[in-house]
Design a protein around this motif. Sequence first.
Motif, PDB file in Angstrom:
ATOM      1  N   MET A   1      32.792  30.694  36.201  1.00  0.00           N
ATOM      2  CA  MET A   1      32.791  30.909  37.798  1.00  0.00           C
ATOM      3  C   MET A   1      33.958  32.042  37.919  1.00  0.00           C
ATOM      4  N   PRO A   2      33.735  33.251  38.984  1.00  0.00           N
ATOM      5  CA  PRO A   2      32.561  32.852  39.881  1.00  0.00           C
ATOM      6  C   PRO A   2      31.222  33.353  39.424  1.00  0.00           C
TER       7      PRO A   2
ATOM      8  N   ARG B   1      27.157  30.102  39.977  1.00  0.00           N
ATOM      9  CA  ARG B   1      27.322  29.184  41.413  1.00  0.00           C
ATOM     10  C   ARG B   1      26.836  27.737  40.871  1.00  0.00           C
TER      11      ARG B   1
ATOM     12  N   SER C   1      30.962  29.516  44.283  1.00  0.00           N
ATOM     13  CA  SER C   1      31.612  30.447  43.041  1.00  0.00           C
ATOM     14  C   SER C   1      32.880  30.039  42.788  1.00  0.00           C
TER      15      SER C   1
END
Length: 220
Positions: A32-33, A36, A54
């Motif tokens: 992450m990001p 999601r 995210s």
Amino acid sequence: LICCIDSSWSVGLDGFQLSVRFFEELASELDMPAVRIGAITFNHSFAVASPLTSERSELQARLAQMRYEPGETKLAGPLHLASDMLFCRTAASGLRDRAVIVIVHGDPSDIEEAMREAHLLKSRGARLLFLQVGSSVRQEVVRQSASSPAERFCFVVPTYKDLPTAQPEVLSRVVQLSQQVRRARCTVDFATSLEAGQVQQVTELDAIPGFELMVPGWRE
């Protein structure tokens, strides 16, 4: 990625908490990001436990707030909701892969509707993976609902305590690897880089894009 977590009577509080912990640990392995992640709980009703996010801190906070609310097992609603979340306008992107993990313990009482929603979800391009706990769910229901081949997208563990044993295989089904790196080595002249202003101290390392290297002996 969305995880649908069973909250029916047969699951029990301990089983539900172990499901949430399993998903939290699974999510911790994802980047992450770039990825999601969201979560849905379901029994005879269903709810978004965490919208697609995210931000790892937001996901962790949402998962920590999840509560066990028992009821009858129905699966069509959460699958339909997962489809809406994955393919809504704000989430839509031709470059994104989409996957749904269903952790389930008992046979859904809406089998025909659930299988129809599973078919629609797969027809939109999402991968659908089932993680069955125990033997209460009929295998033909899970195998026909999951993505093909069923052998790759259906997993069975005896108890909720055994969920962590499935984590490596589950990860390999929802994440596509373009290249696997077991070891890497680089040389950095920190003194020269500091003098040239190429090294910067930051307070939020997670906000900086790039790869994170752990040196043996370092501790957080």
